[in-house]
Motif scaffolding. Structure first.
Motif, PDB file in Angstrom:
ATOM      1  N   ALA A  88      40.907   7.288  28.735  1.00 49.20           N
ATOM      2  CA  ALA A  88      42.311   6.937  28.504  1.00 49.20           C
ATOM      3  C   ALA A  88      42.843   5.845  29.414  1.00 49.20           C
ATOM      4  N   GLY A  89      42.059   5.387  30.387  1.00 56.73           N
ATOM      5  CA  GLY A  89      42.552   4.346  31.287  1.00 56.73           C
ATOM      6  C   GLY A  89      43.740   4.829  32.079  1.00 56.73           C
ATOM      7  N   ARG A  90      44.877   4.207  31.854  1.00 59.38           N
ATOM      8  CA  ARG A  90      46.113   4.635  32.499  1.00 59.38           C
ATOM      9  C   ARG A  90      47.075   5.269  31.495  1.00 59.38           C
ATOM     10  N   VAL A  97      50.718   5.987  21.094  1.00 64.21           N
ATOM     11  CA  VAL A  97      50.613   6.793  19.882  1.00 64.21           C
ATOM     12  C   VAL A  97      51.747   7.811  19.815  1.00 64.21           C
ATOM     13  N   LEU A  98      52.003   8.485  20.921  1.00 68.76           N
ATOM     14  CA  LEU A  98      53.072   9.487  20.942  1.00 68.76           C
ATOM     15  C   LEU A  98      54.413   8.839  20.608  1.00 68.76           C
ATOM     16  N   GLY A  99      54.642   7.643  21.132  1.00 69.89           N
ATOM     17  CA  GLY A  99      55.898   6.957  20.864  1.00 69.89           C
ATOM     18  C   GLY A  99      56.029   6.437  19.447  1.00 69.89           C
ATOM     19  N   ALA A 100      54.887   6.228  18.767  1.00 73.08           N
ATOM     20  CA  ALA A 100      54.915   5.667  17.409  1.00 73.08           C
ATOM     21  C   ALA A 100      54.952   6.732  16.328  1.00 73.08           C
ATOM     22  N   TYR A 112      46.170  14.783  24.587  1.00 76.04           N
ATOM     23  CA  TYR A 112      45.275  14.925  25.737  1.00 76.04           C
ATOM     24  C   TYR A 112      44.732  13.549  26.105  1.00 76.04           C
ATOM     25  N   ALA A 113      44.878  13.168  27.359  1.00 77.04           N
ATOM     26  CA  ALA A 113      44.289  11.938  27.873  1.00 77.04           C
ATOM     27  C   ALA A 113      43.094  12.329  28.746  1.00 77.04           C
ATOM     28  N   VAL A 114      41.899  11.886  28.364  1.00 78.18           N
ATOM     29  CA  VAL A 114      40.669  12.264  29.063  1.00 78.18           C
ATOM     30  C   VAL A 114      40.208  11.081  29.901  1.00 78.18           C
ATOM     31  N   ASP A 121      51.316   7.511  37.780  1.00 77.38           N
ATOM     32  CA  ASP A 121      52.728   7.852  37.943  1.00 77.38           C
ATOM     33  C   ASP A 121      53.518   7.407  36.711  1.00 77.38           C
ATOM     34  N   GLY A 122      54.520   8.194  36.360  1.00 72.98           N
ATOM     35  CA  GLY A 122      55.439   7.807  35.305  1.00 72.98           C
ATOM     36  C   GLY A 122      54.958   8.059  33.894  1.00 72.98           C
ATOM     37  N   LEU A 123      53.775   8.644  33.722  1.00 75.60           N
ATOM     38  CA  LEU A 123      53.276   8.911  32.380  1.00 75.60           C
ATOM     39  C   LEU A 123      54.098  10.019  31.728  1.00 75.60           C
ATOM     40  N   ASP A 124      54.327   9.879  30.429  1.00 70.54           N
ATOM     41  CA  ASP A 124      55.092  10.875  29.669  1.00 70.54           C
ATOM     42  C   ASP A 124      54.563  12.276  29.986  1.00 70.54           C
TER      43      ASP A 124
END
Length: 362
Positions: A88-90, A97-100, A112-114, A121-124
């Motif tokens: 998932a990088g950052r 995707v969640l925002g779209a 899930y971000a693997v 910091d600041g991720l939803d």
């Protein structure tokens, strides 16, 4: 403190300096990418060194969200829909995707971000950060440029026509080691046969096949997609594809932890090693994104006079879409589409239902 060196037969000899340790490319890249001081532990993240489709345009996340909605509909709109972002990088794709997603779908979606690096910091807060994919997900597992960073051994044909494992030092120097034998030799014979011409190379994708099969098996029901630089048996590159990236530029593949080490993916071999391989198909990114509505079509010129601001926005969007689908560039990436679920399940997703715009998927 001295480390061991490794001779051509793989035997360790005491007394060499760290830079003089000879190892197969798989082990060297594993440490260089994922070790304690590895490339993917660096604070700037992958986006500091190379640009993927995720970074090229938010339209890529829009397309993946559309695919997730198609999967959702094909699954009968389950109470909990899973989206797994591998490597998932950052968290850029997971957040995009969640925002779209439409609000009703987003409300049912567990994301899930693997990733081996720490949560940025600041991720939803709705995105669950994990080091391994979850078990039993119903939905979409999406691996964008993950498999090209699963390490491979490299084989090269010697002067006698024998494929040998390529050994490498931390400074990038190479030499030939022992002949390729066992499961690795079987893989070469099946997926990347090497004629007896000296200097020809292949990248042995056993570890990638295993990693992909393991990821697909985590899905209870749904679709797994791997997107990557790719080739298939009909067009293997004769000298391999191993390379490095650092600070936006392609570099020599030196396993020093300061750069990305990558090689293109034999997606056909990955598909064959996952459950139910007969249902898998490989598309180009161009074909997949066109089917998902990302076409790069320029807006009509009449819009420039009736709504100049909208015209400028549409023109910029068309440019981004064109980059994502460009022949010779991102558009040539492979998309491995692999429906997943219990063997023989009559409710297994059917690719023609998910991509009705693409002929020949049945």
């Amino acid at each position: 403190m001295a480390d061991d060196t490794v001779d051509e037969g793989g035997t360790r000899r005491a007394g060499g300096a760290t830079a003089r340790v000879w190892r197969g490319w798989r082990d060297a890249a594993q440490d260089a990418l994922y070790g304690p001081a590895g490339f993917y532990r660096r604070p700037e993240g992958p986006a500091g060194h190379f640009r993927t489709s995720v970074h090229a345009s938010p339209l890529f996340a829009v397309a993946v969200a559309r695919l997730l909605c198609r999967v959702d509909g094909a699954l009968g709109r389950p109470a909990e829909l899973g989206f797994v972002d591998m490597a998932a990088g950052r968290g850029e794709l997971a957040a995009g995707v969640l925002g779209a997603l439409p609000a009703e779908v987003a409300a049912r979606t567990r994301v899930y971000a693997v990733e081996i690096a720490g949560r940025p910091d600041g991720l939803d807060e709705r995105i669950e950060w994990r080091s391994e994919p979850p078990e039993g997900v119903t939905g979409l597992l999406f691996a964008n440029e993950w498999l090209d960073n699963v390490p491979v051994d490299v084989a090269e044909v010697d002067a006698a026509g024998v494929p040998r494992r390529v050994l490498v030092r931390r400074d990038g120097a190479e030499r030939l080691g022992e002949p390729v034998t066992g499961a690795a030799a079987d893989w070469l014979a099946r997926w990347w046969p090497l004629p007896g011409e000296p200097g020809l190379r292949a990248e042995i994708g056993l570890l990638r096949d295993t990693a992909w099969a393991g990821a697909v098996s985590r899905l209870r029901h749904g679709l797994a997609v791997a997107v990557d630089y790719a080739h298939t048996a009909a067009a293997r590159p004769p000298f391999g594809t191993l390379t490095g990236f650092r600070e936006g530029r392609e570099t020599a593949p030196v396993p020093d932890g300061a750069r990305d080490i990558t090689a293109h993916v034999a997606l056909d071999a990955c598909a064959a090693h996952a459950p139910e391989p007969a249902h898998a198909r490989v598309l180009t990114q161009r074909a997949a994104l066109h089917a998902l509505g990302i076409t790069g079509v320029r807006p009509p010129l009449t819009l420039a006079s009736t709504d100049p601001a909208q015209y400028v926005r549409a023109l910029a969007s068309a440019g981004e879409a064109a980059e994502l689908t460009a022949p010779g560039g991102l558009g040539d990436f492979g998309w491995l589409l692999q429906p997943a679920g219990p063997e023989g399940n009559p409710g297994r997703l059917k690719l023609p239902d998910l991509f009705p715009e693409v002929p020949g998927l049945s």
